[in-house]
Design a protein around this motif. Sequence first.
Motif, PDB file in Angstrom:
ATOM      1  N   UNK A   6     -14.251  -2.386  12.189  1.00 39.84           N
ATOM      2  CA  UNK A   6     -12.819  -2.152  12.025  1.00 39.84           C
ATOM      3  C   UNK A   6     -12.056  -3.339  12.605  1.00 39.84           C
ATOM      4  N   UNK A   7     -11.056  -3.819  11.876  1.00 36.27           N
ATOM      5  CA  UNK A   7     -10.294  -4.965  12.375  1.00 36.27           C
ATOM      6  C   UNK A   7      -8.821  -4.602  12.492  1.00 36.27           C
ATOM      7  N   UNK A   8      -8.134  -5.424  13.243  1.00 41.47           N
ATOM      8  CA  UNK A   8      -6.723  -5.174  13.479  1.00 41.47           C
ATOM      9  C   UNK A   8      -5.919  -5.363  12.186  1.00 41.47           C
ATOM     10  N   UNK A   9      -4.985  -4.471  11.961  1.00 42.77           N
ATOM     11  CA  UNK A   9      -4.117  -4.617  10.802  1.00 42.77           C
ATOM     12  C   UNK A   9      -2.749  -4.050  11.148  1.00 42.77           C
ATOM     13  N   UNK A  10      -1.793  -4.392  10.326  1.00 41.48           N
ATOM     14  CA  UNK A  10      -0.415  -4.010  10.634  1.00 41.48           C
ATOM     15  C   UNK A  10       0.286  -3.545   9.371  1.00 41.48           C
ATOM     16  N   UNK A  11       1.084  -2.517   9.506  1.00 43.88           N
ATOM     17  CA  UNK A  11       1.911  -2.048   8.380  1.00 43.88           C
ATOM     18  C   UNK A  11       3.355  -2.440   8.624  1.00 43.88           C
ATOM     19  N   UNK A  12       3.951  -3.060   7.613  1.00 46.22           N
ATOM     20  CA  UNK A  12       5.368  -3.424   7.713  1.00 46.22           C
ATOM     21  C   UNK A  12       6.108  -2.724   6.586  1.00 46.22           C
ATOM     22  N   UNK A  56      -4.346   1.181  11.344  1.00 42.81           N
ATOM     23  CA  UNK A  56      -3.359   0.127  11.258  1.00 42.81           C
ATOM     24  C   UNK A  56      -2.167   0.397  12.171  1.00 42.81           C
ATOM     25  N   UNK A  57      -1.678  -0.650  12.801  1.00 45.81           N
ATOM     26  CA  UNK A  57      -0.533  -0.487  13.684  1.00 45.81           C
ATOM     27  C   UNK A  57       0.745  -0.525  12.871  1.00 45.81           C
ATOM     28  N   UNK A  58       1.556   0.502  13.048  1.00 48.79           N
ATOM     29  CA  UNK A  58       2.841   0.451  12.373  1.00 48.79           C
ATOM     30  C   UNK A  58       3.788  -0.427  13.182  1.00 48.79           C
ATOM     31  N   UNK A  59       4.537  -1.279  12.486  1.00 46.87           N
ATOM     32  CA  UNK A  59       5.405  -2.228  13.188  1.00 46.87           C
ATOM     33  C   UNK A  59       6.587  -1.517  13.821  1.00 46.87           C
ATOM     34  N   UNK A  60       7.078  -2.089  14.876  1.00 48.85           N
ATOM     35  CA  UNK A  60       8.330  -1.607  15.430  1.00 48.85           C
ATOM     36  C   UNK A  60       9.460  -2.279  14.659  1.00 48.85           C
ATOM     37  N   UNK A  61      10.492  -1.521  14.387  1.00 48.45           N
ATOM     38  CA  UNK A  61      11.610  -2.056  13.607  1.00 48.45           C
ATOM     39  C   UNK A  61      12.891  -1.820  14.383  1.00 48.45           C
ATOM     40  N   UNK A  74       0.841  -1.205   0.000  1.00 54.14           N
ATOM     41  CA  UNK A  74       0.000   0.000   0.000  1.00 54.14           C
ATOM     42  C   UNK A  74       0.875   1.254   0.000  1.00 54.14           C
ATOM     43  N   UNK A  75       0.230   2.350  -0.403  1.00 53.22           N
ATOM     44  CA  UNK A  75       0.918   3.645  -0.482  1.00 53.22           C
ATOM     45  C   UNK A  75       0.745   4.421   0.832  1.00 53.22           C
ATOM     46  N   UNK A  76      -0.489   4.435   1.329  1.00 56.19           N
ATOM     47  CA  UNK A  76      -0.800   5.265   2.500  1.00 56.19           C
ATOM     48  C   UNK A  76      -0.086   4.796   3.762  1.00 56.19           C
ATOM     49  N   UNK A  77       0.218   5.771   4.609  1.00 62.20           N
ATOM     50  CA  UNK A  77       0.865   5.433   5.873  1.00 62.20           C
ATOM     51  C   UNK A  77      -0.147   5.149   6.966  1.00 62.20           C
ATOM     52  N   UNK A  78      -1.345   5.694   6.787  1.00 60.21           N
ATOM     53  CA  UNK A  78      -2.393   5.471   7.777  1.00 60.21           C
ATOM     54  C   UNK A  78      -3.615   4.914   7.077  1.00 60.21           C
ATOM     55  N   UNK A  79      -3.907   3.684   7.382  1.00 56.87           N
ATOM     56  CA  UNK A  79      -5.087   3.074   6.770  1.00 56.87           C
ATOM     57  C   UNK A  79      -5.880   2.353   7.841  1.00 56.87           C
ATOM     58  N   UNK A  80      -7.114   2.055   7.482  1.00 59.58           N
ATOM     59  CA  UNK A  80      -7.945   1.297   8.397  1.00 59.58           C
ATOM     60  C   UNK A  80      -8.684   0.240   7.588  1.00 59.58           C
ATOM     61  N   UNK A  81      -8.818  -0.933   8.170  1.00 54.47           N
ATOM     62  CA  UNK A  81      -9.437  -2.047   7.456  1.00 54.47           C
ATOM     63  C   UNK A  81     -10.751  -2.420   8.144  1.00 54.47           C
ATOM     64  N   UNK A  82     -11.801  -2.525   7.345  1.00 61.03           N
ATOM     65  CA  UNK A  82     -13.100  -2.962   7.867  1.00 61.03           C
ATOM     66  C   UNK A  82     -13.473  -4.302   7.257  1.00 61.03           C
TER      67      UNK A  82
END
Lengths: 430, 597
Positions: free
Chosen positions: B88-94, B150-155, B74-82
């Motif tokens: 709304x459900x849990x999601x994660x950005x890596x 969406x939760x951004x991952x810790x790196x 995905x392009x966006x940094x902040x998204x939400x998944x339904x």
Amino acid sequence: MATTTPRLLFFFFCVLISVADSKFMVYNTSQGIVAGKLNVHLVPHTHDDVGWLKTVDQYYVGSNNSIQGACVQNVLDSLIPALLADKNRKFIYVEIAFFQRWWRDQSDAVQRIVTDLVSSGQLEFINGGMCMHDEAATHYVDMIDQTTLGHRFIKREFDVTPRIGWQIDPFGHSAVQAYLLGAQVGFDSLYFGRIDYQDREKRKNDKSLEFVWQGSKSLGSSAEIFSGAFPENYEPPSGFYFEVNDKSPIVQDDITLFDYNVQERVNDFVAAAVSQANITRTNHIMWTMGTDFKYQYAHTWFRQMDKLIHYVNKDGRVNALYSTPSIYTDAKYATNESWPIKTGDFFPYADRINAYWTGYFTSRPALKHYVRTMSGYYLAARQLEFFKGRSTSGPNTDSLADALAIAQHHDAVTGTEKQHVANDYAKDCQ
Amino acid sequence: MESEQLVATSLAHLVESASYTGSGNPTTKFQQCLLLNISYCPASEVTLSQGKKLIVVVYNSLGWKRDDTVRIPVINEDVIVHDSEGKAIESQLLPLDDVHLGLRNYYVKAYLGQTPTKTPKYWLVFTVSVPPLGFSTYTISGAEGAGASSTRSSVYTFQSREKSTIEVGQGNVKLSFSTEQGKMTNYVNSRSLVEESVQQSYSFYNGYNGSNDKAPLIPQNSGAYVFRPNGTFLITPEEKASLTVIRGPVIDEVHQQINSWIHQITRLHKEKEHVEVEFIVGPIPTDDGIGKEVVTQLDTAMATNKTFYTDSNGRDFIKRIRDYRTDWDFKVNQPVAGNYYPINLGIYMQDNRTEFSVLVDRSLGGSSTVDGQIELMLHRRLLLDDSRGVAEALNETVCVSDECTGLRVLGKFYFRIDPLGDGAKWRRSFGQEIYSPLLLAFAEQDGDNWKNSHATTFSGIDSSYSLPDNVALITLQELDDGKILIRLAHLYEVGEDKDFSVMANVELKKLFPRKKIGKATEMNLSANQERTEMERKRLVWKKEGGSSGTEKGVRGGPVDPAKLVVELAPMEIRTFLIDLEQKFFHRRHHHHDVSDV
Ligand SMILES: [Zn+2]
């Protein structure tokens, strides 16, 4: 030779006269099985790879012949008159991807003739999948799908069901091939060419090249199949190759010519038969009369086999006949012999010391992944096609089915084709 | 591809069936991403803003409900998944790492002739639940303002000089890595209480050059057919090799650059008990003039007594014993190549406590050449032909603007450790998931509420039904004559699993909830004759020693035409041709299995 004497010229003249004088020779090829004799089943066949050194299209039309002189159209075109010339001649055809294409190119008149040849048993479909699939790098769902595609074509066009599994070239043989794509398809037997060289030696000694294969622990004898591994390969015994340019001596039976060799050829034939009989149970042996892309001018083979059958049977030491793997299987069955049992599979395959064909399990990993991905996709796409309602005109799954089918060939998903051919398989799936 | 079009229109029909009037073509245009495996998905790489939402229809071709994860760039940094219900459900950005981006850009250019115009920054990962032979719908939108985005991952990147052990995994399975050695060290499952030291490494074999062979030996190179190694070389992680750990609510990942041409990600899904390893291998260097065959090895301390198991065409598992053949007195001349077997589904080994299973995403060769170890050959690049006719070296390259480099292979394998006797369930059920990954279809939505005009969930079979855990539907296909071809496959062998190696029953009527089965005819496997006909003709061969010592094999019984229940014995596959009739009576809940009617 520097000079030619007038006497020699005169000799040539006489020969010409005598040829012109000779009359039509009838060879007796009607011989069936003879009890109490060693029966040599001559099985005329061609092995037409659905892509290898050339692409499927190039093999069909005979282009790119500098790589390999091979043209499937030549085979099938010349076969029909050769079979019509003598009703005792027989032929088996295996790779339906080629046959189907040729069939669609034929006139109604030719199609009627071919239908008659099939119903009379002169032309028999053997194996009958779109290709002779590989057995190591293939998924069972793909093996089933590509076999079904070929079998249903044969059923629809000719109302026949192939009886025999014929996996003569794949590089090792799987348990699933035996019990699932053999016994569960309804095949009466399964024949193949490649088993480990050490295994082959032992089986020759024990006369256990033919056996009953129980490939499934779970299904046991309910899914067993009579199977035969060839003593050497899927070609004729050495000295019995009759393609146009082959080196084997033809049967020269014109007694007025200097190279008359009937007795010699009969002796060669009997010797090769006896040597094979020594490693085979029962008095039936099979000779696979053909190899890769042979019978491009089918007459060259049949002419020689006509003569061999005629003279060998006149000689009488062994009995030679035109046969098919079905006739051979029925003959084996009728002997009431007891056969050893084989379980497991025939992997890995080595054809000699230090030559394990285990590299192709991984060769071209990207192509292998592509084939597997398309396989799962095809399964899902057919479900969706059903939910929507199939359309024969609109977009459907047929082209993917065809492309996936040929990708199962034993020089396709195996990764053992030339690079340009690998590119062609991937293109077909798109 | 024509089938891609077919899939898109079929799904469009199904999502529109609620409002479908029965005339004309559906208007929904679905896109798919067949190059998602190389991180390329133009359909999901769209900027989501001002009410523009991405609809993801997730189709599950398996006969049972499935919980799985979806992963899209995905392009966006902040998204939400339904989800389908609008929750709304849990999601994660890596982060999408440079190695994968580089591979993506190069291969897209090579395959499609153009460089992707956009550069997605993230992988979006979320958990989905999909009904059998059906779909669920997920909506992805830009997270405007507050809300559960969406939760951004810790790196965190560990340098190799740091001496520490890190543990990853949010669920039952935890993996330990030594940052000093840069490798995996331990696997523990807190539910099954299995713990095993596991190390993974990469090695290569040099391809043999047969010109060294002296008569009477025939020169034999390693090539497209033949594997003939000349020495093994361990690939040790380079000095400055780092280890990057990415954590989040759905998955944890460990990224490792093994050397300049091997990269891998070890992935743990919170809800799953297996380890997923994604590798990129290549271009295999050949500048030393030597072809190479690259393998990965998984080492444990298990005492496996030379024994391992490999599948036959993805179906039955066959017992293999190193340096041994059942049928003859085996003379070993190639201790590695002669112990290699084809793998389509997986390979496993056992000791007296545990079972170590590895599943693959394509066919490849593998072995257990030492006790406690499983080896997979992932890639090979060779410079010599092996004299079996192809007359070409297996030296695959990929070219962009006439410049060619050795093929890079991206793939996955999966492993799991179970108590002895418990491994089959995962091998069989997850094996089906590997073979049939979720099929994703994308559509964009502007403003209107998708839910109001489209079905968001669907199941092709009766909504109260799912196939038994030990059965797969391997064919469901409408033929040209309108008949339906189906095949049901029992997934277990006799004695393979204490719960599932039993007779299974499938109710055919439940597979066709909208139709009436007129007739179900059992066929042979290739569907060119009736099964009764096949059995009637079957030759019964005499065997040495009579039939003693051979199992008869159990089979499911005949199908009662009124009940239409199919019995399947272990490893049995049954094939049917079915005549369907439209149900002539009016059903009160005509679309009862389409939730949004
Ligand atoms: Zn071949």
